[in-house]
Design a protein around this motif. Structure first.
Motif, mmCIF file in Angstrom:
data_model
loop_
_atom_site.group_PDB
_atom_site.id
_atom_site.type_symbol
_atom_site.label_atom_id
_atom_site.label_comp_id
_atom_site.label_asym_id
_atom_site.label_seq_id
_atom_site.Cartn_x
_atom_site.Cartn_y
_atom_site.Cartn_z
ATOM 1 N N UNK A 144 9.617 -32.237 -24.867
ATOM 2 C CA UNK A 144 9.384 -32.595 -23.471
ATOM 3 C C UNK A 144 8.048 -31.978 -22.919
ATOM 4 N N UNK A 145 7.180 -32.624 -22.291
ATOM 5 C CA UNK A 145 5.814 -32.098 -21.656
ATOM 6 C C UNK A 145 4.717 -32.436 -22.733
ATOM 7 N N UNK A 146 5.186 -33.059 -24.036
ATOM 8 C CA UNK A 146 4.205 -33.635 -24.861
ATOM 9 C C UNK A 146 4.339 -35.013 -25.347
ATOM 10 N N UNK A 147 3.411 -35.841 -24.867
ATOM 11 C CA UNK A 147 3.913 -37.104 -24.939
ATOM 12 C C UNK A 147 3.461 -37.545 -26.407
ATOM 13 N N UNK A 148 4.533 -38.376 -26.894
ATOM 14 C CA UNK A 148 4.501 -38.885 -28.409
ATOM 15 C C UNK A 148 3.240 -39.570 -28.972
ATOM 16 N N UNK B 176 10.361 -45.228 -21.119
ATOM 17 C CA UNK B 176 11.034 -43.954 -20.815
ATOM 18 C C UNK B 176 12.216 -44.338 -19.976
ATOM 19 N N UNK B 177 13.312 -43.407 -20.022
ATOM 20 C CA UNK B 177 14.351 -43.677 -18.898
ATOM 21 C C UNK B 177 14.569 -42.059 -18.493
ATOM 22 N N UNK B 178 14.861 -42.212 -17.148
ATOM 23 C CA UNK B 178 15.322 -40.862 -16.514
ATOM 24 C C UNK B 178 16.758 -41.160 -15.887
ATOM 25 N N UNK B 179 17.840 -40.089 -16.422
ATOM 26 C CA UNK B 179 19.091 -40.376 -15.958
ATOM 27 C C UNK B 179 19.307 -39.953 -14.415
ATOM 28 N N UNK C 200 16.976 -28.695 -15.151
ATOM 29 C CA UNK C 200 15.752 -29.370 -15.192
ATOM 30 C C UNK C 200 15.801 -30.631 -16.269
ATOM 31 N N UNK C 201 15.303 -31.550 -16.651
ATOM 32 C CA UNK C 201 15.313 -32.678 -17.378
ATOM 33 C C UNK C 201 15.258 -32.110 -18.878
ATOM 34 N N UNK C 202 16.054 -32.662 -19.763
ATOM 35 C CA UNK C 202 15.882 -32.342 -21.104
ATOM 36 C C UNK C 202 15.973 -33.586 -21.820
ATOM 37 N N UNK C 203 15.356 -33.721 -23.161
ATOM 38 C CA UNK C 203 15.394 -35.071 -23.732
ATOM 39 C C UNK C 203 17.021 -35.068 -24.337
ATOM 40 N N UNK C 204 17.404 -36.598 -24.359
ATOM 41 C CA UNK C 204 18.538 -36.933 -24.598
ATOM 42 C C UNK C 204 18.637 -37.920 -25.803
ATOM 43 N N UNK C 205 19.785 -38.018 -26.574
ATOM 44 C CA UNK C 205 19.703 -39.048 -27.806
ATOM 45 C C UNK C 205 18.781 -38.718 -28.753
ATOM 46 N N UNK D 138 9.720 -44.416 -24.623
ATOM 47 C CA UNK D 138 10.944 -44.669 -25.421
ATOM 48 C C UNK D 138 12.110 -43.418 -25.397
ATOM 49 N N UNK D 139 11.805 -42.648 -24.623
ATOM 50 C CA UNK D 139 12.845 -41.370 -24.714
ATOM 51 C C UNK D 139 13.688 -41.289 -23.292
#
Length: 183
Positions: A179-183, A142-145, A164-169, A157-158
């Protein structure tokens, strides 16, 4: 011990294009110095010598600007680039091949004596000035901007960005990942 130092130097040279030589990395990389002092402080802490472990971590913060609680669990090939202002809390867990930039906080969200800091699985990258709070999990890769505030777990890999942080891409387009529920 020397093998681990060599591994750390190789990691710094691989992850920082500004690293021009081994001697430079050994002498002028405070993120590495903080990690090396953390390892000694963690060994003291784990052996029941908690006050000496805390005092060494305090001294390391004074010297490097990086605060790593000796109770944190940190894996191999961990790299802190431009470490000033990094804070890693007591119950944080960091896997192998993780990279943090300056100003990152892995903080708690509770005063209770329990798991209260983030877990970063292998291969996570956290951008400058980001704040991750609570017993959340950032999945492998995972990556955090930069500048993000992360309060929920992030699937592997997200990428997350914002406050607040939101999924991107691509992750954000996949309905099965939230977000909040691991894949």
């Amino acid at each position: 011990m020397f093998n681990r130092v060599r591994e750390d130097v190789r990691t710094a040279k691989a992850k920082d294009p500004a690293a021009k030589g081994t001697l430079e990395v050994l002498l002028a990389y405070p993120g590495l110095h903080a990690i090396w002092m953390y390892r000694i402080a963690h060994a003291l802490w784990s052996a029941g010598f908690r006050l000496p472990g805390r005092l060494l971590s305090h001294y390391a913060r004074f010297l490097t600007g990086v605060e790593i609680h000796p109770g944190a669990e940190i894996g191999r090939r961990f790299f802190i680039d431009h470490g000033m202002g990094v804070v890693i809390g007591e119950t944080a867990e960091i896997g192998d091949d993780v990279m943090l930039y300056h100003g990152v906080t892995l903080g708690g969200d509770s005063l209770a004596d329990e798991k209260r800091h983030p877990t970063l699985e292998d291969g996570v990258t956290v951008g400058a000035g980001s704040t991750l709070l609570g017993p959340i999990v950032l999945g492998e890769g995972a990556s955090v901007g930069a500048g993000s505030v992360v309060l929920d777990s992030v699937p592997g890999n997200c990428t997350v960005v914002g406050n607040p942080a939101k999924l991107a891409g691509d992750c954000a387009e996949d309905d099965s990942v939230t977000l909040g529920t691991p894949n």
